[in-house]
Design an enzyme around this catalytic site. Sequence first.
Site, PDB file in Angstrom:
ATOM      1  CD  GLU A 244      -3.016  -1.033   0.315  1.00 26.50           C
ATOM      2  OE1 GLU A 244      -3.119   0.028  -0.339  1.00 26.50           O
ATOM      3  OE2 GLU A 244      -3.787  -1.995   0.180  1.00 26.50           O
ATOM      4  CG  ASP A 269     -17.777  -9.230  -5.485  1.00 21.98           C
ATOM      5  OD1 ASP A 269     -18.913  -8.912  -5.057  1.00 21.98           O
ATOM      6  OD2 ASP A 269     -16.727  -8.992  -4.856  1.00 21.98           O
TER       7      ASP A 269
END
Length: 322
Positions: A244, A269
């Site tokens: 991240e 999804d």
Amino acid sequence: MNTQNDLSGKLALDVQGMGALRQSAKAGSPEALKSAATQFEAMFVNMMMKSMRDATPQDGMLDSQQSKMFTTMLDQQTSQSIAKKGIGLADVLIRQLSQQAANTQALAIGNEGAATDGATPAAPAASSRFDPALLQRAIAAAGGAGAAGASTSGTSATDAASDAAKGSTAPHVRNFQAKLGAHAEEASRATGIPAKFMLGQAALESGWGKREIKGRDGSNSHNLFGIKAGPDWKGKVAEAVTTEYVNGKAQTRVERFRAYDSYGDSFKDYAKLLASNPRYEKVLASAGDASSFAHGLQRAGYATDPHYARKLTNIIKHSLVG
């Protein structure tokens, strides 16, 4: 003045010129690619002229084996002159073969990893040169067809051109699209997002399927889009190490990701996430352009990687077929 690799002003059977072209191909130069593509175009034109000659009566008083030989040589040289001006075939071949370099660059970009996938591996060096082996195949076909003279129909050259075009797309890209294309098409019908855009994002997030998120037991999560399992997620979960970016700095973390029973469920999804979440409303509205789509995802916060949009745009535009 002709350059060393310019065969357009030379006789089609010039062995020295073809040898120079082969020599340039060893370095994989764009100039050799252009010359080889022009030779293919010349052979295509020559094949059409030969077909027209065959359909014309050639048993007149002035016709002989010698006149046929010189007519054949004239047609070959005329084909070279027409190809120099261009009828479009060489441009198509150049675009197809040029994807080889673009695919290499896109693969390197994809291997840098997305912000939500696993640990980032070292990316291979991108290459801006063309594949010398591919050029050698093309030039060999051009030389062989040219040396065959009037008896050559041009079929072998056409087949070689087709093979070269197919070979311009990297095998891992073709396999990835073949494996997931149907799922992407189904999700495209549900969201209006082009299947190619979704395949590009799946390729970026999963490293072309080589870095798919695995569960602790090694089972495949089938999560191709790096979608995390938030508090509202009631399905299966897989924990994985991810990179991240916080304030522009990369940090390694362990995150919880959604897990699916199949790749089809992953695409469904993903389509549901973009269609139901208000923050992706502008992304769906800009789905007609790859760059706008990619930058829209980044602005909406899909990933924290500051280069996410650039990486995704490059893969969609320069790597995927269709």
